[in-house]
Design a protein around this motif. Sequence first.
Motif, PDB file in Angstrom:
ATOM      1  N   GLY A   1       0.794  -1.224   0.000  1.00  0.00           N
ATOM      2  CA  GLY A   1       0.000   0.000   0.000  1.00  0.00           C
ATOM      3  C   GLY A   1       0.823   1.270   0.000  1.00  0.00           C
ATOM      4  N   ARG A   2       2.120   1.137  -0.073  1.00  0.00           N
ATOM      5  CA  ARG A   2       2.999   2.306  -0.111  1.00  0.00           C
ATOM      6  C   ARG A   2       2.985   2.924  -1.509  1.00  0.00           C
ATOM      7  N   PRO A   3       3.262   4.227  -1.602  1.00  0.00           N
ATOM      8  CA  PRO A   3       3.214   4.892  -2.907  1.00  0.00           C
ATOM      9  C   PRO A   3       4.404   4.545  -3.800  1.00  0.00           C
ATOM     10  N   VAL A   4       4.129   4.554  -5.102  1.00  0.00           N
ATOM     11  CA  VAL A   4       5.133   4.341  -6.135  1.00  0.00           C
ATOM     12  C   VAL A   4       5.097   5.556  -7.063  1.00  0.00           C
ATOM     13  N   VAL A   5       6.270   6.032  -7.436  1.00  0.00           N
ATOM     14  CA  VAL A   5       6.399   7.110  -8.407  1.00  0.00           C
ATOM     15  C   VAL A   5       7.313   6.616  -9.516  1.00  0.00           C
ATOM     16  N   PHE A   6       6.935   6.865 -10.747  1.00  0.00           N
ATOM     17  CA  PHE A   6       7.783   6.568 -11.904  1.00  0.00           C
ATOM     18  C   PHE A   6       8.321   7.881 -12.445  1.00  0.00           C
ATOM     19  N   THR A   7       9.556   7.853 -12.948  1.00  0.00           N
ATOM     20  CA  THR A   7      10.081   9.015 -13.654  1.00  0.00           C
ATOM     21  C   THR A   7      10.318   8.642 -15.105  1.00  0.00           C
ATOM     22  N   ARG A   8      10.228   9.656 -15.951  1.00  0.00           N
ATOM     23  CA  ARG A   8      10.551   9.514 -17.378  1.00  0.00           C
ATOM     24  C   ARG A   8      11.465  10.661 -17.762  1.00  0.00           C
ATOM     25  N   TYR A   9      12.649  10.292 -18.226  1.00  0.00           N
ATOM     26  CA  TYR A   9      13.595  11.297 -18.696  1.00  0.00           C
ATOM     27  C   TYR A   9      13.256  11.651 -20.138  1.00  0.00           C
ATOM     28  N   HIS A  10      13.312  12.940 -20.460  1.00  0.00           N
ATOM     29  CA  HIS A  10      13.094  13.425 -21.830  1.00  0.00           C
ATOM     30  C   HIS A  10      14.277  14.293 -22.235  1.00  0.00           C
ATOM     31  N   ASP A  11      15.085  13.787 -23.155  1.00  0.00           N
ATOM     32  CA  ASP A  11      16.127  14.619 -23.741  1.00  0.00           C
ATOM     33  C   ASP A  11      15.448  15.546 -24.743  1.00  0.00           C
ATOM     34  N   TYR A  12      16.155  16.550 -25.220  1.00  0.00           N
ATOM     35  CA  TYR A  12      15.537  17.509 -26.132  1.00  0.00           C
ATOM     36  C   TYR A  12      16.585  18.059 -27.094  1.00  0.00           C
ATOM     37  N   PRO A  13      16.142  18.509 -28.264  1.00  0.00           N
ATOM     38  CA  PRO A  13      17.082  19.068 -29.244  1.00  0.00           C
ATOM     39  C   PRO A  13      17.852  20.239 -28.642  1.00  0.00           C
ATOM     40  N   GLY A  14      19.162  20.208 -28.819  1.00  0.00           N
ATOM     41  CA  GLY A  14      20.008  21.263 -28.297  1.00  0.00           C
ATOM     42  C   GLY A  14      20.373  21.107 -26.828  1.00  0.00           C
ATOM     43  N   SER A  15      19.999  19.987 -26.228  1.00  0.00           N
ATOM     44  CA  SER A  15      20.320  19.757 -24.815  1.00  0.00           C
ATOM     45  C   SER A  15      21.840  19.691 -24.628  1.00  0.00           C
TER      46      SER A  15
END
Length: 179
Positions: free
Chosen positions: A40-54
């Motif tokens: 019952g504990r919380p879960v968080v997902f992350t998503r990395y987004h690279d971008y043009p000119g990064s």
Amino acid sequence: MSSTRAALIVIDMQNGFINDQSRHVIPKVVELVERWEDTGRPVVFTRYHDYPGSPFERLIHWSKVQHTPETEIVPELSQHAARARTVLDKRIYSYFTSEGADIAAWEGWTDLVFCGVPTESCVLKSAVDALVDLGRFRPLWGLFSPMRCVSVEVPIHVSVGRDLGSGGVCCRAWLLGGM
């Protein structure tokens, strides 16, 4: 670890980061997420987004993880991501974007467990950021799940895991064995 003040942070389990060296970690992360959800504990997902000119594109000519399907959570975890407390989109290595820090503060989390890919950058940066004083998070302990993380380069992963385990970030075998 308090069951109401702990969260599992699943770092960047995206198609663009999965390759022959990292594919084996997917079922391990699925197992950890399922066991965590059962508490019952919380879960968080992350998503990395690279971008043009990064900076990554400019400095090291790396331009992956800019578009679907590379930015999508791996299919084996997509249903879990849909049930997660949130899916945090980010353009930096760390979970601790302003939104990520706000979520942790709002929820009152004091214990964070990190798993995912890549170990030597996004997982490590998130764990280290959890240990530094960010102004609102004292104490905030970063727990590293070494069997549920992977790096493209195995020697780097082993080194990071050893450093995290002995250098201040706690590795807790009991957490993996029996939540």
